[in-house]
Design an enzyme around this catalytic site. Structure first.
Site, mmCIF file in Angstrom:
data_model
loop_
_atom_site.group_PDB
_atom_site.id
_atom_site.type_symbol
_atom_site.label_atom_id
_atom_site.label_comp_id
_atom_site.label_asym_id
_atom_site.label_seq_id
_atom_site.Cartn_x
_atom_site.Cartn_y
_atom_site.Cartn_z
ATOM 1 C CB VAL A 143 -0.964 0.008 1.188
ATOM 2 C CG1 VAL A 143 -1.761 1.309 1.232
ATOM 3 C CG2 VAL A 143 -1.928 -1.178 1.110
ATOM 4 C CG ASP A 144 3.663 2.545 3.186
ATOM 5 O OD1 ASP A 144 2.726 3.340 3.349
ATOM 6 O OD2 ASP A 144 4.331 2.082 4.123
ATOM 7 C CB ILE A 145 5.086 0.142 -2.944
ATOM 8 C CG1 ILE A 145 6.281 -0.212 -2.037
ATOM 9 C CG2 ILE A 145 5.505 0.120 -4.408
ATOM 10 C CD1 ILE A 145 6.753 -1.629 -2.172
#
Length: 396
Positions: free
Chosen positions: A169-171
């Site tokens: 999700v961060d990426i």
């Protein structure tokens, strides 16, 4: 950086950990001048995350901070905040991932900064966005994977919910942020005006549900965990061979017929239980057993070579050492070496962006905290006496 697609673009990077630094690394690889802003001593938590470390430098930090310059500024002081405002005067982009309300408290928010630089593209990355009932809460990838539904469809019924193996999700939020920033810069070329970008980890995670979300919205049926199976296509999963496992990804009836013929079970393709994809989805368990009975007669390498010869999509499951020894990975320059003043020679994952003229380059090591503070402040017009005074007052 020189010669990249974003050469001449100045980015103030007030982010830490993964989503923001991943975004700004993309911009930096493309040639932008990214100035990483931290508190004196370094406040990006990933500097201390590990092991592993190489000569005391965190592998996690190294993975998302190349091609940047580093300045340390104490944002808890008015003098420090004034430095950021000064740097923002000729910046093209400012990106941060502080909790909602922090930038307003410091008068470093978009409304404050656009008065001194109306061309500024201002990107905020938060867990839940800057509107809505949860906007005040901090957001972490793991929690968002759970809240967004991603974990509810990852794993099997037996395993229970499983998080994705990296902070995906961060990426993805970093990628969406880079796209949004580049779009805003393109629009600025026509209007002459900057704008604010409000990025949310939850929004990104929900958007990544793709066909699974569409299946639910159209049918109303809550999807269950299918392990390695595909919800809409069969056979499209991991199957056991003699000495390991192989992924088979058959996307249509023609490929299924070719698969059955190659495996010596051509009659299966004409069985009414498997003749169409709809039928195969309904009978996925039975078909899986039939396929694995044949697959377990030969090793993975045999089946991979056979299926590739018949243009049947397939592949092994590679461990990390196998990934980075793959001739294809190395031919695409997906491993690069960079000299670091503390860690020595470090290996980094290369950029997947392949442009024919304005190629991505890795020209700077992930910076030591504050490594370029004096250089950046001199470029901004501060004198050596002022810089020394800032240092004595712990403002930088």
């Amino acid at each position: 950086m020189s010669g990249g697609a974003l050469t001449g673009i100045k980015v103030l990077d007030l982010t830490r950990v993964l989503a923001g630094p991943y975004c700004t690394m993309i911009l930096a690889d493309l040639g932008a001048d990214v100035i990483k802003v931290e508190a004196p001593g370094g406040s990006d938590e990933t500097r201390s995350w590990g092991p592993p470390f190489q000569n005391g430098v965190s592998a996690y930090y190294l993975c998302t901070n190349r091609n940047k310059r580093s300045i340390t500024v104490n944002l808890k002081t008015e003098e420090g905040r004034a430095i950021i405002r000064k740097l923002a005067e000729d910046a093209d982009v400012l990106i941060h991932n502080f909790k909602t309300g922090s930038m307003e408290k410091w008068q470093l928010d978009y409304e404050s900064l656009k008065t001194i630089n109306p061309r500024l593209v201002f990107c905020s990355i938060t867990g839940f966005g800057e509107t809505g009932p949860l906007s005040h809460l901090p957001g972490y990838d793991y929690i968002i994977q759970g809240m967004s539904g991603l974990m509810s469809i990852t794993g099997s019924e037996e395993s229970g919910p499983i998080k994705i193996g990296v902070a995906m999700v961060d990426i993805l939020t970093g990628l969406y942020s880079a796209i949004s920033i580049e779009a805003a810069l393109l629009e600025r070329g026509k209007s002459g005006m900057g704008q604010k970008i409000d990025m949310s980890l939850l929004d990104t995670a929900v958007s990544s549900l793709a066909n699974v979300a569409s299946n639910y919205l159209i049918s109303g049926h809550v999807p269950r965990r299918l392990g390695n199976d595909h919800p809409n296509i069969v056979p499209y999963s991991i199957y056991k061979a003699l000495d390991g496992e192989i992924i088979i990804a058959v996307g249509n009836n023609r490929q299924f017929s070719t698969l059955c013929e190659a495996m010596g079970i051509a009659e299966i393709a004409h069985d009414e239980r498997f003749h169409t994809n709809d039928a195969r989805v309904q009978n996925r368990t039975l078909l899986g057993k039939i396929l694995e009975e044949q697959l377990q007669l030969k090793p993975v390498e045999y089946w991979t070579e056979l299926f590739c010869a018949h243009n049947i999509p397939c592949g092994p499951i590679s461990s990390m050492d196998q990934v980075f020894n793959q001739p294809q990975v190395n031919a695409r320059e997906m491993v690069v070496e960079v000299n670091h003043p503390e860690a020595g020679v470090v290996k980094l994952v290369g950029s997947p962006i392949k442009l024919s003229r304005t190629k991505t380059k890795i020209e700077r090591h992930p910076p030591v905290a504050g490594e370029h503070t004096k250089e950046i402040l001199l470029q901004a017009g501060y004198s050596l006496d002022e810089i020394e005074q800032f240092e004595s007052q712990k403002i930088i």
